[in-house]
Design a protein around this motif. Structure first.
Motif, mmCIF file in Angstrom:
data_model
loop_
_atom_site.group_PDB
_atom_site.id
_atom_site.type_symbol
_atom_site.label_atom_id
_atom_site.label_comp_id
_atom_site.label_asym_id
_atom_site.label_seq_id
_atom_site.Cartn_x
_atom_site.Cartn_y
_atom_site.Cartn_z
ATOM 1 N N ASP A 69 0.556 -1.000 -0.057
ATOM 2 C CA ASP A 69 0.222 0.055 -0.173
ATOM 3 C C ASP A 69 0.940 1.835 0.307
ATOM 4 O O ASP A 69 0.291 1.989 0.322
ATOM 5 N N ARG A 70 2.275 1.509 -0.425
ATOM 6 C CA ARG A 70 2.950 2.322 -0.241
ATOM 7 C C ARG A 70 3.660 2.382 -2.017
ATOM 8 O O ARG A 70 5.173 1.002 -1.266
ATOM 9 N N ILE A 71 4.553 3.518 -1.725
ATOM 10 C CA ILE A 71 5.266 3.667 -3.196
ATOM 11 C C ILE A 71 6.039 5.397 -2.214
ATOM 12 O O ILE A 71 5.914 5.828 -2.204
ATOM 13 N N HIS A 72 7.359 4.700 -2.712
ATOM 14 C CA HIS A 72 9.036 5.801 -2.571
ATOM 15 C C HIS A 72 8.982 6.570 -3.658
ATOM 16 O O HIS A 72 9.322 5.667 -4.723
ATOM 17 N N VAL A 73 8.701 7.772 -3.903
ATOM 18 C CA VAL A 73 9.148 8.454 -4.750
ATOM 19 C C VAL A 73 9.913 9.302 -4.671
ATOM 20 O O VAL A 73 10.082 9.706 -3.814
ATOM 21 N N THR A 74 11.095 9.885 -5.577
ATOM 22 C CA THR A 74 12.063 11.224 -5.241
ATOM 23 C C THR A 74 11.835 11.941 -6.877
ATOM 24 O O THR A 74 11.545 10.452 -7.590
ATOM 25 N N ALA A 75 12.162 12.993 -7.317
ATOM 26 C CA ALA A 75 12.624 13.286 -8.505
ATOM 27 C C ALA A 75 13.313 14.757 -8.395
ATOM 28 O O ALA A 75 13.709 14.978 -7.313
ATOM 29 N N ASP A 76 14.301 14.559 -9.104
ATOM 30 C CA ASP A 76 14.937 16.215 -9.391
ATOM 31 C C ASP A 76 14.772 17.708 -8.816
ATOM 32 O O ASP A 76 15.212 18.369 -7.278
ATOM 33 N N ASP A 77 13.765 17.415 -9.313
ATOM 34 C CA ASP A 77 12.445 18.964 -8.428
ATOM 35 C C ASP A 77 12.258 18.659 -6.643
ATOM 36 O O ASP A 77 10.973 18.733 -5.484
ATOM 37 N N ILE A 78 11.681 17.025 -6.175
ATOM 38 C CA ILE A 78 11.783 16.870 -4.531
ATOM 39 C C ILE A 78 12.637 16.041 -4.578
ATOM 40 O O ILE A 78 12.667 14.819 -4.764
ATOM 41 N N PRO A 79 13.320 16.353 -4.018
ATOM 42 C CA PRO A 79 15.119 15.240 -4.038
ATOM 43 C C PRO A 79 14.727 14.616 -2.622
ATOM 44 O O PRO A 79 15.727 14.005 -2.543
ATOM 45 N N LEU A 80 14.197 15.422 -1.336
ATOM 46 C CA LEU A 80 13.725 14.419 0.032
ATOM 47 C C LEU A 80 12.577 13.006 -0.541
ATOM 48 O O LEU A 80 12.562 12.414 0.602
ATOM 49 N N GLY A 81 12.392 13.375 -1.558
ATOM 50 C CA GLY A 81 10.990 12.353 -1.781
ATOM 51 C C GLY A 81 9.950 12.064 -1.364
ATOM 52 O O GLY A 81 9.016 13.739 -1.151
ATOM 53 N N ALA A 82 8.768 11.586 -1.055
ATOM 54 C CA ALA A 82 7.542 10.972 -0.715
ATOM 55 C C ALA A 82 7.357 9.874 -1.122
ATOM 56 O O ALA A 82 7.097 9.382 -1.567
ATOM 57 N N ASN A 83 6.110 9.866 -0.190
ATOM 58 C CA ASN A 83 5.140 8.256 -0.174
ATOM 59 C C ASN A 83 4.339 8.697 -0.491
ATOM 60 O O ASN A 83 3.330 9.240 -0.208
ATOM 61 N N ILE A 84 3.651 7.429 -1.729
ATOM 62 C CA ILE A 84 2.056 7.947 -1.780
ATOM 63 C C ILE A 84 1.538 6.757 -1.866
ATOM 64 O O ILE A 84 2.034 5.549 -1.244
ATOM 65 N N LEU A 85 0.605 6.943 -0.806
ATOM 66 C CA LEU A 85 -0.314 6.019 -0.067
ATOM 67 C C LEU A 85 -1.420 5.507 -0.707
ATOM 68 O O LEU A 85 -2.403 6.551 -1.034
ATOM 69 N N LEU A 86 -1.623 3.672 -1.007
ATOM 70 C CA LEU A 86 -2.151 3.709 -1.571
ATOM 71 C C LEU A 86 -3.841 3.196 -0.855
ATOM 72 O O LEU A 86 -3.597 2.776 0.143
ATOM 73 N N HIS A 87 -5.131 3.879 -1.480
ATOM 74 C CA HIS A 87 -6.050 3.186 -0.708
ATOM 75 C C HIS A 87 -7.040 3.025 -1.303
ATOM 76 O O HIS A 87 -7.200 2.995 -3.145
ATOM 77 N N GLY A 88 -8.180 2.395 -0.607
ATOM 78 C CA GLY A 88 -9.691 2.090 -2.193
ATOM 79 C C GLY A 88 -9.964 2.680 -2.758
ATOM 80 O O GLY A 88 -10.556 2.807 -4.121
ATOM 81 N N LYS A 89 -10.298 4.567 -2.159
ATOM 82 C CA LYS A 89 -10.741 4.699 -2.967
ATOM 83 C C LYS A 89 -9.520 6.184 -4.645
ATOM 84 O O LYS A 89 -10.027 6.719 -4.291
ATOM 85 N N GLY A 90 -8.230 5.428 -4.139
ATOM 86 C CA GLY A 90 -6.906 6.393 -4.623
ATOM 87 C C GLY A 90 -6.268 6.257 -4.007
ATOM 88 O O GLY A 90 -5.788 5.642 -3.747
ATOM 89 N N PHE A 91 -5.454 7.548 -3.883
ATOM 90 C CA PHE A 91 -4.351 7.444 -3.230
ATOM 91 C C PHE A 91 -3.621 8.656 -2.656
ATOM 92 O O PHE A 91 -4.291 10.176 -3.405
ATOM 93 N N ARG A 92 -2.883 8.976 -1.618
ATOM 94 C CA ARG A 92 -2.197 10.759 -1.200
ATOM 95 C C ARG A 92 -0.617 10.549 -1.282
ATOM 96 O O ARG A 92 -0.630 9.442 -0.491
ATOM 97 N N PHE A 93 -0.120 11.679 -1.134
ATOM 98 C CA PHE A 93 1.256 11.840 -1.403
ATOM 99 C C PHE A 93 1.192 12.540 0.502
ATOM 100 O O PHE A 93 0.699 13.028 0.684
#
Length: 156
Positions: A69-93
């Motif tokens: 239920d969790r994806i970790h993402v990083t990008a050049d403009d998001i250097p500290l990254g974020a977690n994407i929390l998946l749930h039944g109606k969608g997801f939130r960072f």
């Protein structure tokens, strides 16, 4: 909490949308995304935003499935990254810090990003942005999988 939506529904290969960026001046944004799967749990995401003003922003994001239920993402403009929390109606960072360009200046914004998935598969994304605690922008996007790309998001 309902069942978690499958990744193939949340991260298709290509999206197109019109979104509104509530800065001065108000702009419409066209958004596209491509995903390149490196393994069952790791992939690269390439985003492109085209603004009415003619400005273009591109991002390469690295994504890793770290739990069902969790994806970790990083990008050049998001250097500290974020977690994407998946749930039944969608997801939130989880709240994340992003580097943004505005009138030739580089700003560090804190973002709050909520996504719900409609019954037809459209993702409704709202990103609220703050600068030193002050609300500076809200981006609302309606994201639909592009017809010719719906089948191309499949993993190898």
């Amino acid at each position: 909490m309902g069942a978690i939506l499958p990744l193939s529904q949340l991260l298709p290969a290509l999206h197109t949308t019109c979104g509104i960026l509530l800065l001065i001046p108000r702009q419409t944004v066209r958004f596209s995304r491509r995903a390149e799967w490196l393994s069952d749990a790791v992939w690269i995401v390439r985003d492109r935003l085209e603004y009415d003003s003619g400005a273009v922003a591109e991002r390469t994001m690295f994504a890793r499935l770290v739990a069902p239920d969790r994806i970790h993402v990083t990008a050049d403009d998001i250097p500290l990254g974020a977690n994407i929390l998946l749930h039944g109606k969608g997801f939130r960072f989880t709240p994340y810090l992003i580097w943004a360009q505005y009138r030739g200046r580089r700003l560090r914004l804190k973002c709050f990003d909520e996504n719900s998935v409609a019954d037809n598969g459209t993702i409704l994304d709202t990103i609220r942005m703050r600068w030193y605690g002050l609300p500076v922008a809200t981006m609302r996007m309606r994201i639909r999988a592009h017809r010719h790309a719906q089948g191309s998001a499949k993993k190898r």
